[in-house]
Design a protein around this motif. Structure first.
Motif, PDB file in Angstrom:
ATOM      1  N   GLY A 146       0.838  -1.195   0.000  1.00 36.82           N
ATOM      2  CA  GLY A 146       0.000   0.000   0.000  1.00 36.82           C
ATOM      3  C   GLY A 146       0.869   1.238   0.000  1.00 36.82           C
ATOM      4  O   GLY A 146       1.784   1.380  -0.817  1.00 36.82           O
ATOM      5  N   ASP A 147       0.609   2.147   0.932  1.00 35.24           N
ATOM      6  CA  ASP A 147       1.413   3.366   1.019  1.00 35.24           C
ATOM      7  C   ASP A 147       2.541   3.250   2.036  1.00 35.24           C
ATOM      8  O   ASP A 147       3.181   4.240   2.376  1.00 35.24           O
ATOM      9  N   ARG A 148       2.790   2.023   2.519  1.00 32.01           N
ATOM     10  CA  ARG A 148       3.864   1.786   3.487  1.00 32.01           C
ATOM     11  C   ARG A 148       5.082   1.174   2.815  1.00 32.01           C
ATOM     12  O   ARG A 148       4.973   0.474   1.820  1.00 32.01           O
ATOM     13  N   ILE A 149       6.253   1.434   3.398  1.00 29.74           N
ATOM     14  CA  ILE A 149       7.468   0.688   3.077  1.00 29.74           C
ATOM     15  C   ILE A 149       7.885  -0.003   4.364  1.00 29.74           C
ATOM     16  O   ILE A 149       8.163   0.644   5.382  1.00 29.74           O
ATOM     17  N   LEU A 150       7.896  -1.333   4.333  1.00 26.43           N
ATOM     18  CA  LEU A 150       8.119  -2.124   5.538  1.00 26.43           C
ATOM     19  C   LEU A 150       9.602  -2.467   5.706  1.00 26.43           C
ATOM     20  O   LEU A 150      10.349  -2.565   4.732  1.00 26.43           O
ATOM     21  N   ASP A 151       9.991  -2.640   6.939  1.00 21.21           N
ATOM     22  CA  ASP A 151      11.317  -3.158   7.282  1.00 21.21           C
ATOM     23  C   ASP A 151      11.107  -4.463   8.040  1.00 21.21           C
ATOM     24  O   ASP A 151      10.320  -4.516   8.996  1.00 21.21           O
ATOM     25  N   LYS A 163      11.168 -19.918   8.142  1.00 24.79           N
ATOM     26  CA  LYS A 163      11.335 -18.662   8.855  1.00 24.79           C
ATOM     27  C   LYS A 163      10.041 -17.852   8.869  1.00 24.79           C
ATOM     28  O   LYS A 163       9.367 -17.727   7.840  1.00 24.79           O
ATOM     29  N   VAL A 164       9.713 -17.299  10.019  1.00 22.04           N
ATOM     30  CA  VAL A 164       8.616 -16.346  10.127  1.00 22.04           C
ATOM     31  C   VAL A 164       9.224 -14.976  10.377  1.00 22.04           C
ATOM     32  O   VAL A 164       9.981 -14.778  11.326  1.00 22.04           O
ATOM     33  N   MET A 165       8.902 -14.038   9.484  1.00 23.52           N
ATOM     34  CA  MET A 165       9.420 -12.673   9.596  1.00 23.52           C
ATOM     35  C   MET A 165       8.395 -11.797  10.319  1.00 23.52           C
ATOM     36  O   MET A 165       7.223 -12.140  10.416  1.00 23.52           O
ATOM     37  N   VAL A 166       8.864 -10.647  10.785  1.00 27.58           N
ATOM     38  CA  VAL A 166       7.964  -9.659  11.361  1.00 27.58           C
ATOM     39  C   VAL A 166       8.388  -8.297  10.824  1.00 27.58           C
ATOM     40  O   VAL A 166       9.579  -8.031  10.645  1.00 27.58           O
ATOM     41  N   ASP A 167       7.400  -7.467  10.490  1.00 25.36           N
ATOM     42  CA  ASP A 167       7.753  -6.119  10.045  1.00 25.36           C
ATOM     43  C   ASP A 167       7.689  -5.168  11.231  1.00 25.36           C
ATOM     44  O   ASP A 167       6.878  -5.329  12.146  1.00 25.36           O
ATOM     45  N   ARG A 168       8.574  -4.181  11.217  1.00 23.29           N
ATOM     46  CA  ARG A 168       8.685  -3.268  12.348  1.00 23.29           C
ATOM     47  C   ARG A 168       7.582  -2.214  12.363  1.00 23.29           C
ATOM     48  O   ARG A 168       7.334  -1.582  13.403  1.00 23.29           O
ATOM     49  N   THR A 188       4.172  -2.668  11.524  1.00 22.40           N
ATOM     50  CA  THR A 188       2.856  -3.117  12.010  1.00 22.40           C
ATOM     51  C   THR A 188       2.931  -4.319  12.929  1.00 22.40           C
ATOM     52  O   THR A 188       1.916  -4.714  13.504  1.00 22.40           O
ATOM     53  N   ASN A 189       4.114  -4.939  13.065  1.00 24.23           N
ATOM     54  CA  ASN A 189       4.297  -6.157  13.855  1.00 24.23           C
ATOM     55  C   ASN A 189       3.515  -7.352  13.305  1.00 24.23           C
ATOM     56  O   ASN A 189       3.232  -8.307  14.034  1.00 24.23           O
ATOM     57  N   SER A 190       3.171  -7.303  12.038  1.00 27.32           N
ATOM     58  CA  SER A 190       2.528  -8.465  11.415  1.00 27.32           C
ATOM     59  C   SER A 190       3.552  -9.575  11.221  1.00 27.32           C
ATOM     60  O   SER A 190       4.743  -9.312  11.013  1.00 27.32           O
ATOM     61  N   LEU A 191       3.092 -10.822  11.299  1.00 24.46           N
ATOM     62  CA  LEU A 191       3.947 -11.988  11.094  1.00 24.46           C
ATOM     63  C   LEU A 191       3.794 -12.478   9.654  1.00 24.46           C
ATOM     64  O   LEU A 191       2.668 -12.606   9.157  1.00 24.46           O
ATOM     65  N   TRP A 192       4.924 -12.769   9.003  1.00 26.88           N
ATOM     66  CA  TRP A 192       4.938 -13.149   7.594  1.00 26.88           C
ATOM     67  C   TRP A 192       5.646 -14.470   7.412  1.00 26.88           C
ATOM     68  O   TRP A 192       6.764 -14.659   7.901  1.00 26.88           O
ATOM     69  N   GLU A 193       5.014 -15.388   6.685  1.00 24.44           N
ATOM     70  CA  GLU A 193       5.665 -16.640   6.333  1.00 24.44           C
ATOM     71  C   GLU A 193       6.640 -16.371   5.191  1.00 24.44           C
ATOM     72  O   GLU A 193       6.251 -15.862   4.137  1.00 24.44           O
ATOM     73  N   GLN A 194       7.907 -16.711   5.402  1.00 22.08           N
ATOM     74  CA  GLN A 194       8.937 -16.358   4.433  1.00 22.08           C
ATOM     75  C   GLN A 194       8.710 -17.011   3.082  1.00 22.08           C
ATOM     76  O   GLN A 194       8.907 -16.385   2.032  1.00 22.08           O
ATOM     77  N   LEU A 195       8.303 -18.269   3.052  1.00 26.15           N
ATOM     78  CA  LEU A 195       8.217 -19.004   1.800  1.00 26.15           C
ATOM     79  C   LEU A 195       7.083 -18.512   0.903  1.00 26.15           C
ATOM     80  O   LEU A 195       7.205 -18.494  -0.322  1.00 26.15           O
ATOM     81  N   THR A 196       5.991 -18.077   1.491  1.00 22.50           N
ATOM     82  CA  THR A 196       4.841 -17.644   0.705  1.00 22.50           C
ATOM     83  C   THR A 196       4.738 -16.133   0.577  1.00 22.50           C
ATOM     84  O   THR A 196       4.064 -15.632  -0.331  1.00 22.50           O
ATOM     85  N   GLY A 197       5.373 -15.395   1.502  1.00 24.85           N
ATOM     86  CA  GLY A 197       5.230 -13.944   1.501  1.00 24.85           C
ATOM     87  C   GLY A 197       3.870 -13.473   1.956  1.00 24.85           C
ATOM     88  O   GLY A 197       3.475 -12.336   1.688  1.00 24.85           O
ATOM     89  N   ILE A 198       3.146 -14.323   2.675  1.00 25.45           N
ATOM     90  CA  ILE A 198       1.803 -13.987   3.147  1.00 25.45           C
ATOM     91  C   ILE A 198       1.846 -13.702   4.652  1.00 25.45           C
ATOM     92  O   ILE A 198       2.461 -14.448   5.413  1.00 25.45           O
ATOM     93  N   ALA A 199       1.189 -12.621   5.050  1.00 26.59           N
ATOM     94  CA  ALA A 199       1.081 -12.296   6.475  1.00 26.59           C
ATOM     95  C   ALA A 199       0.068 -13.235   7.120  1.00 26.59           C
ATOM     96  O   ALA A 199      -1.082 -13.315   6.676  1.00 26.59           O
ATOM     97  N   ILE A 200       0.497 -13.945   8.162  1.00 25.73           N
ATOM     98  CA  ILE A 200      -0.368 -14.935   8.792  1.00 25.73           C
ATOM     99  C   ILE A 200      -1.015 -14.420  10.070  1.00 25.73           C
ATOM    100  O   ILE A 200      -1.883 -15.075  10.633  1.00 25.73           O
TER     101      ILE A 200
END
Length: 516
Positions: free
Chosen positions: A285-290, A302-307, A309-321
């Motif tokens: 959207g209008d955000r740039i995530l880290d 690996k499960v990633m987290v963005d700084r 929104t603190n959403s959790l992201w599955e690395q392999l799919t790129g989907i926020a879970i």
């Protein structure tokens, strides 16, 4: 020993345990319960080099110990399983685990299996561990493995094989349990609203950010990259005419790079456990995530987290879970896995991510996770991966127009380019899978016509896999293939991972080559 059973959770590390041993002291310092800590071999820390020595007095990421001793159902055997499970969080003693596990096992209710699996990495050997394992054996109907190091892997994988709903209270209990390791875990897991998803999220052995990501990594030109060798693996990417090489020797330690390439904010996400690197856009959207490492895994991924929104992201799919962006899927850019020598030969203007300054890693090619890659064993629970390949076979992966497929990297390298006809949701396509010196790329037609032998020969000759005669006619680039007759194939998104990781998300996948 009886002295464990009522000891406080933060009793000092037992005599004889060196608090500066990186792997063993990690769980000893963060132990929920007293006494010698149950450690899954040396596999609880994803990358031992990533964990600085932790002393027995480390408290920055752990919850404070209880200030009073409460009277709970753990005072009496035959307690209610749910009440006893929550009592563990207050008492943090071996006895509280013994009582809860005994109640869960006697209930005969499989909903308690995920609860018991979550306790496995944190209980000390002795009565508590024995009661937890005994309850798991009863509820799953599966005898425990002889190797104590395999308990978590064995029963954790049962959770993946069976959609055991752990009940609504689990969504409160698990965040609080993991919050005793790192208070950030409680905040992150509290966002998960599905019990089965929560049960499959497991601790990877580090706290949030415990594997330090790269942020705007420094780059150098080819002439300055004298430390690089021609045969070492590299992730290569080109965006808007700007080419960059991300050496495996660096990304295998850091696993994430928040970067900008060709004016685009990107994140190279590299899961070392499932051997997959993906170049994502950081624009949502209008955000740039880290992004950073969350410290959590799912299906050994690996499960990633963005700084932001603190959403959790599955690395392999790129989907926020979980989190505010749950259900969002990150856009991808093309990336190539190849050797450094081949990358710079075809991209002489590339720059190279430099070795970070002031870091503790060796950065020797192949040094990170050498033990893990050397054997067939997995370290964390996963879905079962039947089919023609062992779990850690590397495959090129395709998810295109409703078709999922996996191509064995080794066989592709041996046999050269391969062409296939696939029937997708929008029609028929010819795809050509092209090997690189470290993986592969996939190109496709969109006119429904099947490449004839001469056209395919042009591609193979251009890539040096056939006698070129007077020279190749096809032109192969990062984005497509142009044939001598003017026809073209466009590059399409593909991935690369271990077979178990791909199959866990795509159980309906096909594969090549077929058995035999």
């Amino acid at each position: 020993p009886a002295s464990w059973l009522t000891a406080p959770w933060n009793e000092p590390v037992p005599t004889g345990v060196d608090p500066n041993v990186k792997v063993l002291s990690f769980t000893a310092a963060l132990a929920l319960f007293a006494g010698a800590t149950f450690v899954l071999g040396d596999h609880q820390v994803q990358d031992p080099a990533a964990a600085a020595p932790i002393s027995a007095t480390t408290t920055t990421t752990t919850a404070p110990p209880p200030t009073t001793t409460s009277s709970t159902p753990t005072d009496i055997f035959g307690a209610d399983p749910g009440e006893a499970a929550f009592a563990i969080l207050d008492e943090r003693s071996q006895l509280s685990v013994v009582v809860a596990a005994e109640a869960m096992g006697n209930s005969g209710d499989p909903r308690w299996i995920p609860w018991l699996v979550d306790l496995l990495p944190f209980v000390g050997p002795g009565d508590a561990l024995g009661q937890v394992v005994g309850a798991l054996a009863v509820l799953t109907g599966e005898d425990p493995p002889d190797d104590i190091d395999a308990l978590f892997l064995h029963y954790g994988s049962w959770v993946y094989r069976n959609d055991s709903e752990p009940g609504a209270d689990y969504l409160e209990w698990k965040p609080r349990l993991y919050g005793l390791i790192d208070t950030e875990f409680e905040r992150l897991l509290a966002q998960v609203d599905d019990g089965v998803t929560a049960s499959r999220l497991q601790w990877g052995g580090v706290v949030r950010g415990g594997i330090p990501e790269l942020n705007s990594p420094a780059t150098i030109d080819i002439a300055a990259a004298t430390h690089m060798t021609g045969d070492e693996l590299t992730f290569g990417a080109v965006i808007n005419g700007s080419a960059r090489a991300y050496p495996h020797r660096i990304l295998d330690h850091h696993e994430l790079a928040n970067d900008t390439l060709g004016g685009e904010p990107v994140a190279l996400a590299n899961c070392t456990l499932c051997r997959t690197g993906i170049l994502y856009s950081r624009r949502v959207g209008d955000r740039i995530l880290d992004f950073e490492s969350s410290g959590l895994l799912t299906n050994s991924n690996k499960v990633m987290v963005d700084r932001q929104t603190n959403s959790l992201w599955e690395q392999l799919t790129g989907i926020a879970i979980a989190g505010p962006l749950a259900g969002t899927e990150l856009d991808r850019f093309f990336m190539t896995v190849t050797t450094y020598g081949d990358w710079i030969a075809t991209h002489p203007g590339t720059d190279v991510v430099a070795i970070p300054e002031g870091n503790q890693y060796s950065y020797i090619p192949g040094d990170a996770y050498a033990e893990y890659y050397a054997g067939p064993e997995l370290w964390f629970p996963t879905f079962a991966a039947p089919g023609p390949f062992p779990p850690k076979e590397e495959v090129i992966t395709l998810d295109y127009d409703g078709v999922q497929f996996a191509f064995a990297v080794t066989r592709l390298g041996e046999r050269g380019p391969q062409k296939f006809r696939i029937s997708g949701t929008t029609g028929d396509h010819t795809i050509v899978v092209v090997p690189t010196s470290g993986g592969g790329q996939i190109f496709a037609t969109d006119d429904g016509a099947f490449l004839d032998d001469l056209e395919f020969f042009e591609i193979a000759a251009a890539l040096g896999h056939e006698d070129a005669g007077e020279g190749p006619v096809a032109v192969v680039s990062d984005t497509g293939i142009t044939l001598g007759n003017g026809r073209s194939l466009s590059r399409i998104q593909s991935g690369q991972s271990f077979w178990f990781a791909w199959y866990g998300n795509h159980p309906e996948t096909g594969w090549w080559p077929e058995a035999g």
